[in-house]
Scaffold this motif. Structure first.
Motif, PDB file in Angstrom:
ATOM      1  N   THR A   1     -18.444 -17.503  -8.359  1.00  7.71           N
ATOM      2  CA  THR A   1     -19.430 -18.413  -7.764  1.00  7.71           C
ATOM      3  C   THR A   1     -18.900 -18.886  -6.412  1.00  7.71           C
ATOM      4  O   THR A   1     -17.684 -18.996  -6.215  1.00  7.71           O
ATOM      5  CB  THR A   1     -19.721 -19.640  -8.654  1.00  7.71           C
ATOM      6  OG1 THR A   1     -18.512 -20.374  -8.850  1.00  7.71           O
ATOM      7  CG2 THR A   1     -20.304 -19.228  -9.996  1.00  7.71           C
ATOM      8  N   ARG A   2     -19.838 -19.139  -5.497  1.00  6.92           N
ATOM      9  CA  ARG A   2     -19.499 -19.746  -4.207  1.00  6.92           C
ATOM     10  C   ARG A   2     -20.345 -20.993  -4.103  1.00  6.92           C
ATOM     11  O   ARG A   2     -21.576 -20.920  -4.137  1.00  6.92           O
ATOM     12  CB  ARG A   2     -19.794 -18.805  -3.048  1.00  6.92           C
ATOM     13  CG  ARG A   2     -19.463 -19.446  -1.683  1.00  6.92           C
ATOM     14  CD  ARG A   2     -19.849 -18.585  -0.506  1.00  6.92           C
ATOM     15  NE  ARG A   2     -21.289 -18.363  -0.536  1.00  6.92           N
ATOM     16  CZ  ARG A   2     -21.879 -17.211  -0.190  1.00  6.92           C
ATOM     17  NH1 ARG A   2     -21.166 -16.192   0.215  1.00  6.92           N
ATOM     18  NH2 ARG A   2     -23.179 -17.097  -0.236  1.00  6.92           N
ATOM     19  N   ASN A   3     -19.697 -22.124  -4.023  1.00  2.00           N
ATOM     20  CA  ASN A   3     -20.396 -23.410  -3.948  1.00  2.00           C
ATOM     21  C   ASN A   3     -21.444 -23.526  -5.059  1.00  2.00           C
ATOM     22  O   ASN A   3     -22.592 -23.885  -4.823  1.00  2.00           O
ATOM     23  CB  ASN A   3     -21.028 -23.616  -2.577  1.00  2.00           C
ATOM     24  CG  ASN A   3     -20.012 -23.571  -1.470  1.00  2.00           C
ATOM     25  OD1 ASN A   3     -18.838 -23.889  -1.667  1.00  2.00           O
ATOM     26  ND2 ASN A   3     -20.423 -23.141  -0.294  1.00  2.00           N
ATOM     27  N   GLU A   4     -21.053 -23.165  -6.276  1.00  5.17           N
ATOM     28  CA  GLU A   4     -21.867 -23.230  -7.496  1.00  5.17           C
ATOM     29  C   GLU A   4     -22.966 -22.159  -7.578  1.00  5.17           C
ATOM     30  O   GLU A   4     -23.703 -22.111  -8.546  1.00  5.17           O
ATOM     31  CB  GLU A   4     -22.487 -24.624  -7.678  1.00  5.17           C
ATOM     32  CG  GLU A   4     -21.489 -25.755  -7.718  1.00  5.17           C
ATOM     33  CD  GLU A   4     -20.492 -25.642  -8.866  1.00  5.17           C
ATOM     34  OE1 GLU A   4     -20.877 -25.232  -9.966  1.00  5.17           O
ATOM     35  OE2 GLU A   4     -19.305 -25.952  -8.635  1.00  5.17           O
ATOM     36  N   GLU A   5     -23.092 -21.292  -6.577  1.00  7.92           N
ATOM     37  CA  GLU A   5     -24.068 -20.204  -6.626  1.00  7.92           C
ATOM     38  C   GLU A   5     -23.402 -18.971  -7.231  1.00  7.92           C
ATOM     39  O   GLU A   5     -22.357 -18.522  -6.751  1.00  7.92           O
ATOM     40  CB  GLU A   5     -24.574 -19.871  -5.217  1.00  7.92           C
ATOM     41  CG  GLU A   5     -25.526 -18.700  -5.179  1.00  7.92           C
ATOM     42  CD  GLU A   5     -25.860 -18.241  -3.762  1.00  7.92           C
ATOM     43  OE1 GLU A   5     -26.599 -17.256  -3.648  1.00  7.92           O
ATOM     44  OE2 GLU A   5     -25.377 -18.851  -2.789  1.00  7.92           O
ATOM     45  N   ASP A   6     -24.001 -18.407  -8.269  1.00  6.88           N
ATOM     46  CA  ASP A   6     -23.429 -17.243  -8.950  1.00  6.88           C
ATOM     47  C   ASP A   6     -23.616 -15.994  -8.093  1.00  6.88           C
ATOM     48  O   ASP A   6     -24.737 -15.618  -7.763  1.00  6.88           O
ATOM     49  CB  ASP A   6     -24.089 -17.058 -10.319  1.00  6.88           C
ATOM     50  CG  ASP A   6     -23.350 -16.076 -11.202  1.00  6.88           C
ATOM     51  OD1 ASP A   6     -22.491 -15.331 -10.694  1.00  6.88           O
ATOM     52  OD2 ASP A   6     -23.640 -16.059 -12.408  1.00  6.88           O
ATOM     53  N   LEU A   7     -22.507 -15.362  -7.733  1.00  6.22           N
ATOM     54  CA  LEU A   7     -22.535 -14.148  -6.920  1.00  6.22           C
ATOM     55  C   LEU A   7     -22.266 -12.891  -7.744  1.00  6.22           C
ATOM     56  O   LEU A   7     -22.245 -11.784  -7.200  1.00  6.22           O
ATOM     57  CB  LEU A   7     -21.476 -14.235  -5.808  1.00  6.22           C
ATOM     58  CG  LEU A   7     -21.556 -15.418  -4.855  1.00  6.22           C
ATOM     59  CD1 LEU A   7     -20.370 -15.397  -3.904  1.00  6.22           C
ATOM     60  CD2 LEU A   7     -22.863 -15.408  -4.097  1.00  6.22           C
ATOM     61  N   SER A   8     -22.067 -13.039  -9.031  1.00  6.68           N
ATOM     62  CA  SER A   8     -21.629 -11.944  -9.889  1.00  6.68           C
ATOM     63  C   SER A   8     -22.556 -10.733  -9.858  1.00  6.68           C
ATOM     64  O   SER A   8     -22.087  -9.591  -9.892  1.00  6.68           O
ATOM     65  CB  SER A   8     -21.489 -12.422 -11.337  1.00  6.68           C
ATOM     66  OG  SER A   8     -20.614 -13.524 -11.400  1.00  6.68           O
ATOM     67  N   GLN A   9     -23.865 -10.955  -9.799  1.00  6.57           N
ATOM     68  CA  GLN A   9     -24.815  -9.844  -9.823  1.00  6.57           C
ATOM     69  C   GLN A   9     -24.884  -9.103  -8.489  1.00  6.57           C
ATOM     70  O   GLN A   9     -25.308  -7.964  -8.424  1.00  6.57           O
ATOM     71  CB  GLN A   9     -26.216 -10.348 -10.207  1.00  6.57           C
ATOM     72  CG  GLN A   9     -26.271 -11.016 -11.564  1.00  6.57           C
ATOM     73  CD  GLN A   9     -25.788 -10.109 -12.678  1.00  6.57           C
ATOM     74  OE1 GLN A   9     -26.116  -8.930 -12.712  1.00  6.57           O
ATOM     75  NE2 GLN A   9     -24.978 -10.640 -13.586  1.00  6.57           N
ATOM     76  N   ARG A  10     -24.458  -9.749  -7.418  1.00  5.77           N
ATOM     77  CA  ARG A  10     -24.523  -9.133  -6.089  1.00  5.77           C
ATOM     78  C   ARG A  10     -23.274  -8.359  -5.699  1.00  5.77           C
ATOM     79  O   ARG A  10     -23.264  -7.662  -4.701  1.00  5.77           O
ATOM     80  CB  ARG A  10     -24.775 -10.211  -5.031  1.00  5.77           C
ATOM     81  CG  ARG A  10     -26.151 -10.826  -5.142  1.00  5.77           C
ATOM     82  CD  ARG A  10     -26.437 -11.637  -3.920  1.00  5.77           C
ATOM     83  NE  ARG A  10     -26.387 -13.051  -4.282  1.00  5.77           N
ATOM     84  CZ  ARG A  10     -26.359 -14.019  -3.410  1.00  5.77           C
ATOM     85  NH1 ARG A  10     -26.320 -13.768  -2.125  1.00  5.77           N
ATOM     86  NH2 ARG A  10     -26.347 -15.269  -3.797  1.00  5.77           N
ATOM     87  N   LEU A  11     -22.202  -8.512  -6.472  1.00  3.40           N
ATOM     88  CA  LEU A  11     -20.930  -7.877  -6.142  1.00  3.40           C
ATOM     89  C   LEU A  11     -20.534  -6.891  -7.236  1.00  3.40           C
ATOM     90  O   LEU A  11     -20.771  -7.137  -8.417  1.00  3.40           O
ATOM     91  CB  LEU A  11     -19.830  -8.939  -6.021  1.00  3.40           C
ATOM     92  CG  LEU A  11     -20.074 -10.043  -4.990  1.00  3.40           C
ATOM     93  CD1 LEU A  11     -19.049 -11.143  -5.159  1.00  3.40           C
ATOM     94  CD2 LEU A  11     -20.015  -9.471  -3.590  1.00  3.40           C
ATOM     95  N   ASP A  12     -19.931  -5.802  -6.842  1.00  8.15           N
ATOM     96  CA  ASP A  12     -19.399  -4.855  -7.811  1.00  8.15           C
ATOM     97  C   ASP A  12     -17.972  -5.281  -8.148  1.00  8.15           C
ATOM     98  O   ASP A  12     -17.046  -5.074  -7.368  1.00  8.15           O
ATOM     99  CB  ASP A  12     -19.425  -3.431  -7.256  1.00  8.15           C
ATOM    100  CG  ASP A  12     -18.890  -2.418  -8.246  1.00  8.15           C
ATOM    101  OD1 ASP A  12     -18.721  -2.771  -9.443  1.00  8.15           O
ATOM    102  OD2 ASP A  12     -18.631  -1.275  -7.838  1.00  8.15           O
ATOM    103  N   LEU A  13     -17.821  -5.894  -9.307  1.00  5.98           N
ATOM    104  CA  LEU A  13     -16.529  -6.435  -9.731  1.00  5.98           C
ATOM    105  C   LEU A  13     -15.813  -5.521 -10.717  1.00  5.98           C
ATOM    106  O   LEU A  13     -14.718  -5.850 -11.175  1.00  5.98           O
ATOM    107  CB  LEU A  13     -16.751  -7.791 -10.411  1.00  5.98           C
ATOM    108  CG  LEU A  13     -17.608  -8.803  -9.650  1.00  5.98           C
ATOM    109  CD1 LEU A  13     -17.943  -9.981 -10.539  1.00  5.98           C
ATOM    110  CD2 LEU A  13     -16.894  -9.254  -8.410  1.00  5.98           C
ATOM    111  N   SER A  14     -16.395  -4.409 -11.045  1.00  3.04           N
ATOM    112  CA  SER A  14     -15.911  -3.582 -12.151  1.00  3.04           C
ATOM    113  C   SER A  14     -14.510  -3.011 -11.946  1.00  3.04           C
ATOM    114  O   SER A  14     -13.766  -2.843 -12.913  1.00  3.04           O
ATOM    115  CB  SER A  14     -16.891  -2.451 -12.437  1.00  3.04           C
ATOM    116  OG  SER A  14     -17.027  -1.626 -11.289  1.00  3.04           O
ATOM    117  N   ALA A  15     -14.114  -2.691 -10.750  1.00  3.97           N
ATOM    118  CA  ALA A  15     -12.815  -2.035 -10.524  1.00  3.97           C
ATOM    119  C   ALA A  15     -11.679  -3.022 -10.243  1.00  3.97           C
ATOM    120  O   ALA A  15     -10.511  -2.678 -10.407  1.00  3.97           O
ATOM    121  CB  ALA A  15     -12.924  -1.046  -9.362  1.00  3.97           C
TER     122      ALA A  15
END
Length: 149
Positions: A49-63
């Motif tokens: 999250t950035r400033n309480e906004e969830d960014l998880s769906q917009r970023l590829d965090l898998s690797a």
């Protein structure tokens, strides 16, 4: 007669006080020490999250993986915006009740202090880190779960 009542009251008060203290000593023997926190392992990002906004769906965090080793060294798999970008060593501000993770990159002169929480969610311990890589007005919260080997 008055002296007898005063002596009786004093004896009664001492009796109550001593039994109360004896009760405390019994409770004190049952205390256990909080174990040292072991955060060694390979951790994957499950939420950002950035400033309480969830960014998880917009970023590829898998690797991306954050590897904390038993010898207090750390490293990364893949690149991701983080408070440090090179491998190095880590420590906890308090091994039993940690509030901060201290990261010192190899060759770095100063260490980065990251706010740390260790909540348990669905039976799994998570590492929740709050940091500001770059602009101090942006607060990022990274939530990691341990990868099962």
């Amino acid at each position: 007669m008055k002296k007898y009542r005063i002596i009786l009251k004093v004896c009664l008060a001492l009796s109550v006080l001593s039994s109360g203290l004896a009760g405390c000593s019994k409770e004190m023997t049952g205390l256990t020490m909080e174990p040292m926190k072991d955060i060694a392992g390979t951790w994957k990002v499950v939420q950002v999250t950035r400033n309480e906004e969830d960014l998880s769906q917009r970023l590829d965090l898998s690797a991306f993986r954050f590897i904390l080793k038993q010898d207090y060294s750390y490293s990364f798999v893949d690149k991701f915006p983080f408070v440090v970008n090179k491998a190095g060593t880590f420590s906890l501000d308090d091994p039993q009740y940690p509030f901060y993770l201290l990261l010192k990159p190899t060759g770095g002169v100063s260490e980065s202090k990251v706010s740390l929480q260790m909540p348990v969610k669905k039976g799994k311990t998570q590492l929740s880190m709050t940091l500001s890589p770059g602009c101090s007005t942006n607060k990022y919260r990274y939530v990691f779960e341990k990868v099962q080997d």
